[in-house]
Design an enzyme around this catalytic site. Sequence first.
Site, PDB file in Angstrom:
ATOM      1  N   GLU A   1      13.312  32.462   6.447  1.00 15.78           N
ATOM      2  CA  GLU A   1      12.146  31.693   6.025  1.00 15.78           C
ATOM      3  C   GLU A   1      12.557  30.462   5.221  1.00 15.78           C
ATOM      4  O   GLU A   1      11.961  29.387   5.354  1.00 15.78           O
ATOM      5  CB  GLU A   1      11.190  32.581   5.231  1.00 15.78           C
ATOM      6  CG  GLU A   1      10.483  33.612   6.116  1.00 15.78           C
ATOM      7  CD  GLU A   1       9.555  34.532   5.344  1.00 15.78           C
ATOM      8  OE1 GLU A   1       8.344  34.535   5.618  1.00 15.78           O
ATOM      9  OE2 GLU A   1      10.041  35.258   4.449  1.00 15.78           O
TER      10      GLU A   1
ATOM     11  N   GLU B   1      11.029  42.377   8.406  1.00 14.07           N
ATOM     12  CA  GLU B   1      10.108  42.955   7.415  1.00 14.07           C
ATOM     13  C   GLU B   1       9.240  44.082   7.959  1.00 14.07           C
ATOM     14  O   GLU B   1       8.871  45.006   7.227  1.00 14.07           O
ATOM     15  CB  GLU B   1       9.199  41.856   6.837  1.00 14.07           C
ATOM     16  CG  GLU B   1       9.870  40.907   5.871  1.00 14.07           C
ATOM     17  CD  GLU B   1      10.543  39.734   6.554  1.00 14.07           C
ATOM     18  OE1 GLU B   1      10.922  38.775   5.870  1.00 14.07           O
ATOM     19  OE2 GLU B   1      10.702  39.759   7.802  1.00 14.07           O
TER      20      GLU B   1
END
Length: 705
Positions: A105, A125
């Site tokens: 990210e 995740e």
Amino acid sequence: MTDVVRLERLGAIALVTVNNPPVNALGVAVRQGLLHALRAAEADAEVRAVALVCAGNTFFAGADIKEFGQPPQAPALPEVIAAIEACTKPCVAAIHGTALGGGLEVALGCHYRIARADAKVGLPEVKLGLLPGAGGTQRLPRLAGVAKALEMIVGGQPIGAAEALEHRIVDELFDGDPRAAALAYAQRLLDEGRGPRRTGELSVPGTDSAELIAARHAEVAKRTPGLFAPLRCIAAVDAATRLPLAEGLERERQLFLECLHSPQRAALVHAFFAERQASKIADLPAATRPREIATAAVIGGGTMGVGIALCFANAGVPVKLLEVGEEALQRALQRARDTCAVSVRRGSLSESEMERRLALIAGVTDYAALAEVDLVVEAVFEDMAVKQQVFERLDAVCKPGAILASNTSSLDLNQIAAFTRRPEDVVGLHFFSPANVMRLLEVVRGARTSHAVLATAMAIGKRLKKVAVVVGVCDGFVGNRMLFQYGREAEFLLEEGATPQQVDGALRTFGMAMGPFAVRDLSGLDIGQAIRKRQRAILPAHLTFPTVADRLCAAGMLGQKTGVGYYRYEPGNRTPLENPALAPVLEAASREKGLERQTLDERYIVERCLYALVNEGAKILEEGIAQRSSDIDLIYLNGYGFPAWRGGPMFYADSVGLDKVLATVKELHARCGDWWKPAPLLEKLAAEGRTFSGWQPAHHSGEQA
């Protein structure tokens, strides 16, 4: 700046270097340092470009697990990434090692990304019951498109650098030093007059987004019913296709918080930490050094033996596969080739790699050929007399210091060790079938297993990419000892009035990968018959046993291998169908016990099976057969199809409340007899308002008291 983030100005380029070993986790000090460095570079009029690199073996490998469950500390990662993306000077990230979760990210927030050719990137995740919460669900679709973003975010598997380049996740590949590559790329940006190129300002490529999203939603809902996070991941990607970045990030945050507060997230995080805890052995001295294992051998060329041999070959370890005769040996070697060929047909293994691995397996028929190997794994028939013959031969031919391991699933390892003059070199390595696929490895510690041998067994498990869990010696160790209770209660339910379809269906709805009767049909009902006979011989006479499985075996209904068992199977098809011959068998079993068949509800079925696991698990903990409750959970998550989002049987009991579990166990004890005698540890913890997860034993004996 902070101690872990360094800013250097090299001409017109600001080089930001993060050094937070071992994996450059994005802890609060890193986040603070990144924000300060970026602001300093932005304010420096001499700086015209920013290059971001990480020292050590990897780019940011994700969040700092030390912060899991702690109050959030500023700056939050989305704030850092927003500042990077808003920078008025072009920012390039040079990725090496892995860029996972928040690490990717951060890279997506940079204006340009380059990756070393051996790097991997991913957003895992979902495996922790979450979704990428720092813009990953909004920025990745804008670069890679909806299909690839869904694959990476919903699946959670990392991809290699070449694949990332193909899907525009990175702009260029490099070899060598990330620092040099980052500086060279940043200089090229300046030479070519290129400014910031913000991912958040891009449009999602493609025109069939709605169709792709609907298809993936239907697929996930069917394949993993009950899982919370994957559908939220899809919803977040959907937002990226319909909303500008700022609104999409708000939607992502909303969905992230829904996942964060889901009980499934807690269970998956528990499983994550359980895997890391399993390698910590309470009484193993820190200075213990594993023995070097350069060569291995496997005794027995059946399905299990061949699978174990492939485990070693897949890990690059030369392995000798011993069979009793040339004909049996050739069948075993062909079985190894056929197993690899399936992976080649699926595209997960190349022909050349298959040949390389198969070349590491040397077939032999003489025990003398094992004289110099470092480790031998016995995988012969589950009979103590057969084990004795094998271990006496191994003791005679193997070199001093060779580890002699048994793949026994339930027999007394201490008795097996006593067949040798070196019991300190004997350990259990209980693989699960198919051994080359299943991740679980029960490492059985005998009464005289040395520290060095135990450490080596755990190291081998890691090398073979297994989840290795230390267990003590008792009948069935941890997994199969508990499974006996689970399977027994499932069969008692058949005598009370349930059908295999009802029991299997209730447990699949709970989340189990398969129901107990479908599993028995798959493995063969005759497999458990020897275990049942042994159990009847050693357990107290007042404990009654169910009889349905014995009746099916007597009738030749052994499951898939005979086309009929608890279910019926069409030739060439493993789909379980109703077995019309079963009804009279069930009625006879009920009649023999004096039971009137009745309708059973789903909750009763689930509690009857699962609480049998929990009660036995509590006994195992108290006896020191398992070190900690999370080890039991890990065994069931990786070897027995227990749903990861339930956290394992012991964690599930904690989440229900041990007082409630105990109340049901007591009811079943009163109605069903001494199979259900409450475990003393369950009674103690329930009375004290404590949990299995919070309990620590006073000592670990390693064997049954």
